[in-house]
Design a protein around this motif. Structure first.
Motif, PDB file in Angstrom:
ATOM      1  N   GLY A  39      -4.344  -7.709   7.358  1.00  0.00           N
ATOM      2  CA  GLY A  39      -3.312  -7.585   8.365  1.00  0.00           C
ATOM      3  C   GLY A  39      -3.245  -6.107   8.846  1.00  0.00           C
ATOM      4  N   ASP A  40      -3.909  -5.315   8.364  1.00  0.00           N
ATOM      5  CA  ASP A  40      -3.955  -3.754   8.901  1.00  0.00           C
ATOM      6  C   ASP A  40      -2.460  -3.408   8.979  1.00  0.00           C
ATOM      7  N   ASP A  41      -1.854  -3.487   7.697  1.00  0.00           N
ATOM      8  CA  ASP A  41      -0.436  -3.286   7.909  1.00  0.00           C
ATOM      9  C   ASP A  41      -0.452  -1.963   6.790  1.00  0.00           C
ATOM     10  N   THR A  42      -0.496  -0.751   7.380  1.00  0.00           N
ATOM     11  CA  THR A  42      -0.583   0.385   6.654  1.00  0.00           C
ATOM     12  C   THR A  42       0.811   0.788   6.199  1.00  0.00           C
ATOM     13  N   MET A  43       1.878   0.421   6.980  1.00  0.00           N
ATOM     14  CA  MET A  43       3.078   0.744   6.383  1.00  0.00           C
ATOM     15  C   MET A  43       3.630  -0.113   5.166  1.00  0.00           C
ATOM     16  N   ARG A  44       3.346  -1.185   5.198  1.00  0.00           N
ATOM     17  CA  ARG A  44       3.798  -1.955   3.924  1.00  0.00           C
ATOM     18  C   ARG A  44       2.798  -1.578   2.641  1.00  0.00           C
ATOM     19  N   MET A  45       1.649  -1.314   2.968  1.00  0.00           N
ATOM     20  CA  MET A  45       0.795  -0.885   1.997  1.00  0.00           C
ATOM     21  C   MET A  45       1.229   0.351   1.348  1.00  0.00           C
ATOM     22  N   ARG A  46       1.624   1.503   2.383  1.00  0.00           N
ATOM     23  CA  ARG A  46       2.118   2.764   1.780  1.00  0.00           C
ATOM     24  C   ARG A  46       3.326   2.379   0.832  1.00  0.00           C
ATOM     25  N   LYS A  47       4.277   1.461   1.230  1.00  0.00           N
ATOM     26  CA  LYS A  47       5.416   1.169   0.551  1.00  0.00           C
ATOM     27  C   LYS A  47       5.126   0.503  -0.945  1.00  0.00           C
ATOM     28  N   LYS A  48       4.388  -0.394  -0.975  1.00  0.00           N
ATOM     29  CA  LYS A  48       3.874  -1.131  -2.046  1.00  0.00           C
ATOM     30  C   LYS A  48       3.196  -0.309  -3.135  1.00  0.00           C
ATOM     31  N   LEU A  49       2.394   0.969  -2.494  1.00  0.00           N
ATOM     32  CA  LEU A  49       1.609   1.691  -3.595  1.00  0.00           C
ATOM     33  C   LEU A  49       2.731   2.844  -4.242  1.00  0.00           C
ATOM     34  N   ARG A  50       3.752   2.879  -3.367  1.00  0.00           N
ATOM     35  CA  ARG A  50       4.862   3.938  -3.674  1.00  0.00           C
ATOM     36  C   ARG A  50       5.747   3.413  -4.710  1.00  0.00           C
ATOM     37  N   ASP A  51       6.136   2.145  -4.480  1.00  0.00           N
ATOM     38  CA  ASP A  51       6.989   1.296  -5.310  1.00  0.00           C
ATOM     39  C   ASP A  51       6.433   0.827  -6.614  1.00  0.00           C
ATOM     40  N   SER A  52       4.866   0.749  -6.755  1.00  0.00           N
ATOM     41  CA  SER A  52       4.216   0.394  -7.778  1.00  0.00           C
ATOM     42  C   SER A  52       3.946   1.646  -8.432  1.00  0.00           C
ATOM     43  N   ARG A  53       4.082   3.121  -7.886  1.00  0.00           N
ATOM     44  CA  ARG A  53       3.787   4.198  -8.491  1.00  0.00           C
ATOM     45  C   ARG A  53       2.308   4.250  -8.929  1.00  0.00           C
ATOM     46  N   VAL A  54       1.560   3.979  -7.862  1.00  0.00           N
ATOM     47  CA  VAL A  54      -0.017   4.036  -8.052  1.00  0.00           C
ATOM     48  C   VAL A  54      -0.562   4.689  -7.043  1.00  0.00           C
ATOM     49  N   ARG A  55      -1.818   5.158  -7.045  1.00  0.00           N
ATOM     50  CA  ARG A  55      -2.359   5.520  -5.890  1.00  0.00           C
ATOM     51  C   ARG A  55      -3.679   4.885  -5.747  1.00  0.00           C
ATOM     52  N   VAL A  56      -4.154   4.998  -4.404  1.00  0.00           N
ATOM     53  CA  VAL A  56      -5.218   4.103  -3.978  1.00  0.00           C
ATOM     54  C   VAL A  56      -6.530   4.660  -4.933  1.00  0.00           C
ATOM     55  N   ARG A  57      -6.626   5.881  -5.125  1.00  0.00           N
ATOM     56  CA  ARG A  57      -7.795   6.358  -5.839  1.00  0.00           C
ATOM     57  C   ARG A  57      -7.823   5.999  -7.250  1.00  0.00           C
ATOM     58  N   ASP A  58      -6.778   5.612  -7.787  1.00  0.00           N
ATOM     59  CA  ASP A  58      -6.351   5.108  -9.325  1.00  0.00           C
ATOM     60  C   ASP A  58      -7.039   3.730  -9.392  1.00  0.00           C
ATOM     61  N   ILE A  59      -6.826   3.016  -8.382  1.00  0.00           N
ATOM     62  CA  ILE A  59      -6.889   1.497  -8.393  1.00  0.00           C
ATOM     63  C   ILE A  59      -8.232   1.157  -7.687  1.00  0.00           C
ATOM     64  N   TYR A  60      -8.976   1.699  -6.803  1.00  0.00           N
ATOM     65  CA  TYR A  60      -9.688   1.275  -5.774  1.00  0.00           C
ATOM     66  C   TYR A  60     -10.968   0.540  -6.327  1.00  0.00           C
ATOM     67  N   SER A  61     -11.360   1.026  -7.362  1.00  0.00           N
ATOM     68  CA  SER A  61     -12.597   0.393  -7.952  1.00  0.00           C
ATOM     69  C   SER A  61     -12.218  -0.903  -8.797  1.00  0.00           C
ATOM     70  N   GLY A  62     -11.057  -1.251  -9.251  1.00  0.00           N
ATOM     71  CA  GLY A  62     -10.788  -2.463  -9.863  1.00  0.00           C
ATOM     72  C   GLY A  62     -10.201  -3.520  -8.768  1.00  0.00           C
ATOM     73  N   ILE A  63      -9.851  -3.292  -7.542  1.00  0.00           N
ATOM     74  CA  ILE A  63      -9.630  -4.362  -6.727  1.00  0.00           C
ATOM     75  C   ILE A  63     -10.558  -4.629  -5.788  1.00  0.00           C
ATOM     76  N   GLN A  64     -10.919  -6.032  -5.714  1.00  0.00           N
ATOM     77  CA  GLN A  64     -11.741  -6.659  -5.019  1.00  0.00           C
ATOM     78  C   GLN A  64     -10.993  -7.844  -4.021  1.00  0.00           C
ATOM     79  N   CYS A  65     -11.226  -7.807  -2.794  1.00  0.00           N
ATOM     80  CA  CYS A  65     -10.770  -8.952  -1.956  1.00  0.00           C
ATOM     81  C   CYS A  65     -11.798  -9.831  -1.742  1.00  0.00           C
ATOM     82  N   ASN A  66     -11.973 -11.105  -1.844  1.00  0.00           N
ATOM     83  CA  ASN A  66     -13.013 -11.976  -1.518  1.00  0.00           C
ATOM     84  C   ASN A  66     -14.308 -11.373  -1.880  1.00  0.00           C
TER      85      ASN A  66
END
Length: 124
Positions: A39-66
């Motif tokens: 959905g190209d929703d940067t604001m909600r992604m930032r909030k989700k990352l902040r609330d989950s206390r994770v950084r993109v670089r720490d989880i990037y290699s472990g997440i795949q979408c389709n």
């Protein structure tokens, strides 16, 4: 004897429940991030990352979408803002080793702003 067996069983159930809970949280986080990328929703992604206390670089290699990385999924869905946000949060080494730029070149996304951001940041 009965108390020992019952105690062991309860401990096993509690341990299994905790493991399931963390796995469920990880799956929920991955699903949310994929939804925000689509959905190209940067604001909600930032909030989700902040609330989950994770950084993109720490989880990037472990997440795949389709079956695609977050950046590939962003390019495939035309989610330019969130793609550029993710590029800015990854290390140069991660960008070089991920193969996302090469994927973009070979799948018709080489002229996308996300591919340009990867090229500029990683020095490719």
């Amino acid at each position: 004897m009965k108390a020992i067996v019952l105690g062991t069983l309860m401990a096993a159930v509690a341990a299994t429940g905790a493991t399931f809970s963390k796995s469920a949280e990880a799956n929920e986080l991955a699903l949310s991030l994929c939804t925000y990328v689509q959905g190209d929703d940067t604001m909600r992604m930032r909030k989700k990352l902040r609330d989950s206390r994770v950084r993109v670089r720490d989880i990037y290699s472990g997440i795949q979408c389709n079956g695609q990385s977050l950046l590939q999924f962003a390019m495939a869905n035309g989610s330019q803002d969130i793609g550029e946000f993710i590029v800015g949060r990854l290390s140069v080494d991660e960008l070089k080793s991920s193969g996302d730029y090469e994927w973009a070149q070979s799948n018709g996304h080489g002229s996308s702003p996300i591919a340009a951001a990867i090229k500029e940041r990683a020095g490719l």
